[in-house]
Design a protein around this motif. Structure first.
Motif, PDB file in Angstrom:
ATOM      1  N   MET A  96       8.990 -28.973  17.252  1.00  0.00           N
ATOM      2  CA  MET A  96       8.022 -28.158  18.144  1.00  0.00           C
ATOM      3  C   MET A  96       7.581 -26.755  17.867  1.00  0.00           C
ATOM      4  SD  MET A  96       6.618 -28.352  21.084  1.00  0.00           S
ATOM      5  CE  MET A  96       7.518 -29.946  21.760  1.00  0.00           C
ATOM      6  N   GLN A  97       8.498 -26.136  17.002  1.00  0.00           N
ATOM      7  CA  GLN A  97       8.319 -24.634  16.531  1.00  0.00           C
ATOM      8  C   GLN A  97       7.080 -24.850  15.616  1.00  0.00           C
ATOM      9  OE1 GLN A  97      11.571 -22.001  15.554  1.00  0.00           O
ATOM     10  NE2 GLN A  97      12.683 -23.916  16.361  1.00  0.00           N
ATOM     11  N   SER A  99       4.838 -27.080  15.367  1.00  0.00           N
ATOM     12  CA  SER A  99       3.622 -27.520  15.755  1.00  0.00           C
ATOM     13  C   SER A  99       2.714 -26.435  16.430  1.00  0.00           C
ATOM     14  CB  SER A  99       3.811 -28.599  17.155  1.00  0.00           C
ATOM     15  OG  SER A  99       4.339 -27.915  18.177  1.00  0.00           O
ATOM     16  N   ARG A 100       3.543 -25.286  16.564  1.00  0.00           N
ATOM     17  CA  ARG A 100       2.754 -23.971  16.929  1.00  0.00           C
ATOM     18  C   ARG A 100       2.031 -23.268  15.878  1.00  0.00           C
ATOM     19  NH1 ARG A 100       7.985 -23.116  19.768  1.00  0.00           N
ATOM     20  NH2 ARG A 100       7.748 -23.939  22.003  1.00  0.00           N
ATOM     21  N   ILE A 101       2.412 -23.984  14.685  1.00  0.00           N
ATOM     22  CA  ILE A 101       1.835 -23.000  13.335  1.00  0.00           C
ATOM     23  C   ILE A 101       0.670 -23.945  12.908  1.00  0.00           C
ATOM     24  CG2 ILE A 101       2.284 -22.355  11.098  1.00  0.00           C
ATOM     25  CD1 ILE A 101       5.092 -22.035  12.151  1.00  0.00           C
ATOM     26  N   ASP A 103      -1.327 -28.076  13.413  1.00  0.00           N
ATOM     27  CA  ASP A 103      -1.524 -29.206  14.213  1.00  0.00           C
ATOM     28  C   ASP A 103      -0.768 -30.419  13.859  1.00  0.00           C
ATOM     29  OD1 ASP A 103      -2.685 -30.647  16.233  1.00  0.00           O
ATOM     30  OD2 ASP A 103      -4.257 -31.391  14.998  1.00  0.00           O
ATOM     31  N   ASN A 142       6.734 -18.609   7.660  1.00  0.00           N
ATOM     32  CA  ASN A 142       7.703 -18.897   8.759  1.00  0.00           C
ATOM     33  C   ASN A 142       8.828 -19.662   8.418  1.00  0.00           C
ATOM     34  OD1 ASN A 142       6.383 -17.648  11.322  1.00  0.00           O
ATOM     35  ND2 ASN A 142       4.640 -18.494  10.142  1.00  0.00           N
TER      36      ASN A 142
END
Length: 639
Positions: A96-97, A99-101, A103, A142
């Motif tokens: 989930m984390q 997917s914020r970086i 697609d 990250n």
């Protein structure tokens, strides 16, 4: 006083008890420490080391593939990708984390989670690959906050010539469960390296063991969250072997483009060494699409195309050879002493065979035909007659000597042997006796007979040289030339070979020859050939009474196949060629012009002189050159 003494005694006893308890505790701790440090020390040292140090397999660099001139046709290029294991943290939260970086759709995250839990905790799964540098750099920056996530610069296969070598070189793809199930002791690379690529088709598949190489090992120090601190040791693996093929990329590309718009195949072979200098099947496809993962729509389009672009027609396609087989029958008759070159057979257009009438392709007949004229005009009646004299068993023996019905040993999957029937074969396969009509059909390359373009090219090379030339596809491995054994003499009589070769010369160079329009005009490069038409359907008597259907009036998939075989130069043979155009109709119209152009390109190189072609084709060749159809390497979609 007595009271003080009693108190002192009580205190002393309590002190002794406490002291004893303390000593027992210390002794217990000491024993436990000794047990842990001495008796189980090795075990805990290993556990601590494994917590601190991890070992990873390093995928080897796949061997490169070159053409005969040293041009790269299969290379490795950088592949930016993100990997993940479930040893640390909560994989669902991490995804989930992530997917914020970059697609990652919910469906993709669900698939990754399934893969993670299907594997052991330390095994990695590919989250994303073939990424842009910007996305890759964001994930790398990250990654300390993403437990179990690693960035890696790997290698991915790339085919710079796209469809030109698709059927020959093949392609690679990720190891599947099916692939693993086919191996008795699979290499750990195949299980432990995420999405490791192996050969799926072509040379990539057949020479996988040569191209793969062996894994290296990297020992890295990690912290409590699984973050790599430093690399402690690195042992490089062995790169795969580089292969140099016998194929010429320029000629291969030209042959591929020359067949554009057709369902066809062309094989060109060096008659002295057996080197396959071109082996093209049309239409083709882009193997790079399989490396990156082909879409459902593209896969369906390839599979539903009636021209069968995924099928290697050069080695997997087998067809009745038609009149290209007549040289086999003629040479068998000569070697057995059953005919001489000047003996004639009368062709009136048809003959009775048992209770059936067998027809010549020329309804009015050819008149009196000797061996040379029978090949030049492709007279069927001549071969009906001499086939009956020879018999199917001896025809079959000659065909095998010339390479028909033989599975030739080249490193490609699905290389099929054609079928050269005899009496025993029909009884075994069909449970029926051999009939005289079967022999008559075989005399003109029809009936139960089948041959691939590769086999027809081998046949032609052996007729041109009189030697048992065998096809060869790999020229060198890691720069070490592969042996090309001197072919043995087939023991044919000079008179027999001369008669057959003379007939082939007439096919292409006599004004009445069936391939005269597709000759090579340069007298130093004269080509000897033979046209052929392979029946897809049998013409019935009813059709003959009403007028035979023309091929062009029939649906495409019911038309006859067109074939042409040849070698050149006639006096000093260098190359043999075989071309088939599926459902192309007559060999002289559809297959011979393609073979003529490819042979001229093989003999002269990239810029053949215009005078190599007959003057009747000069305007056509000028127009092709003006449009760039015979020059630069380009890929086009079939209309």
């Amino acid at each position: 006083m007595a009271k003080d003494e009693d108190s002192s005694a009580n205190v002393t006893r309590r002190g002794l008890v406490l002291m004893g308890a303390q000593l027992a505790l210390i002794a217990g701790l000491g024993w436990r420490m000794r047990h842990l440090q001495v008796e189980e020390g090795e075990r805990y040292r290993l556990l601590a080391e494994e917590n601190r140090v991890n070992e990873h397999l390093i995928a080897p660099s796949r061997g490169l593939i070159f053409d005969r001139q040293g041009h790269l046709i299969a290379v490795n290029q950088q592949n930016y990708r993100v990997l993940m294991s479930r040893e640390r943290g909560n994989p669902a939260d991490t995804l989930m984390q992530l997917s914020r970086i970059i697609d990652l759709s919910p469906e993709r995250r669900a698939r990754i989670l399934r893969e993670l839990y299907d594997r052991r905790a330390f095994q990695k799964v590919t989250v994303a690959e073939h990424m842009s540098w910007e996305d890759f750099a964001r994930v790398a920056a990250n990654s300390p906050a993403l437990p179990g996530v690693e960035t890696e610069v790997g290698l991915s296969r790339h085919y710079p010539e796209a469809g030109t070598f698709a059927h020959l070189v093949g392609y690679v793809g990720p190891v599947s469960d099916y692939d693993l199930s086919q191996l008795e002791n699979p290499d750990p690379l195949l299980r432990e390296v995420p999405d490791f690529q192996i050969g799926k088709n072509g040379i990539e598949r057949r020479l996988e063991d040569n191209l793969r190489g062996s894994a290296g090992i990297s020992r890295v120090e990690i912290n409590a969250s699984g973050r790599i601190i430093r690399e402690l040791e690195r042992v490089e693996g062995r790169s795969g072997e580089d292969l140099q093929l016998t194929v010429d990329s320029g000629l291969q590309d030209y042959a591929q483009r020359r067949m554009e718009g057709e369902s066809a195949a062309t094989v060109v072979m060096d008659v002295q060494s057996g080197d396959l200098v071109a082996m093209a099947s049309a239409p083709s496809f882009d193997p790079n699409n399989f490396v990156f993962g082909i879409s459902t729509g593209d896969w369906r389009a390839l599979n539903e195309d009636e021209y069968r672009p995924l099928y290697n027609k050069a080695v997997s396609g087998v067809y009745p050879p038609g009149s290209t087989f007549k040289m086999v029958v003629a040479l068998a008759a000569m070697e057995l002493g059953l005919v001489n070159p000047n003996e004639t057979v009368f062709c009136g257009g048809s003959i009775m065979v048992g209770n059936r009438r067998a027809h010549c392709w020329r309804r009015g007949g050819h008149g009196h035909m000797n061996l040379r004229d029978s090949l030049k005009s492709s007279c069927d009646i001549y071969y009906y007659d001499i086939a009956q004299r020879i018999g199917i068993d001896r025809i079959s023996e000659m065909a095998n000597r010339l390479g028909i019905g033989i599975r030739h040993d080249i490193p490609l999957p699905a290389v099929r042997a054609g079928n050269m029937p005899d009496r025993e074969w029909k009884q075994r396969v069909h449970g029926e006796p051999w009939l005289i009509g079967d022999t008559v059909n075989s005399g003109i390359g029809q009936g139960f007979m089948l041959a691939s373009p590769l086999e027809l090219c081998v046949m032609t090379a052996r007729l041109a040289t009189g030697k048992a030339v065998s096809p060869r596809l790999v020229r060198s491995v890691n720069g070490v030339p592969q042996p090309a054994p001197e072919p043995e003499d087939l023991g044919f009589s000079a008179a027999g070979l001369a008669a057959v070769r003379g007939g082939m010369w007439a096919v292409s160079n006599d004004r009445r020859g069936t391939a005269y329009r597709s000759r090579i005009a340069d007298p130093q490069m004269v080509m000897a050939g033979k046209t052929g038409t392979s029946q897809v359907r049998r013409i019935t008597e009813a059709e003959r009474r009403t007028g035979v259907f023309r091929n062009e009036d029939l649906p495409w998939n019911r038309r006859d196949h067109a074939l042409f075989v040849a070698y050149a130069p006639f006096d000093n043979p260098r190359y043999a060629i075989a071309t088939i155009v599926e459902h192309g109709g007559g060999g002289s119209r559809a297959a011979a012009p393609i073979a003529q152009d490819v042979m001229i390109r093989a003999l002269y190189g990239p810029e053949p002189p215009l005078d190599a072609w007959p003057s009747a084709r000069h305007q056509e060749i000028r127009e092709r050159r003006r449009l760039g159809l015979d020059s630069a390497s380009v890929q086009r979609d079939r209309a």
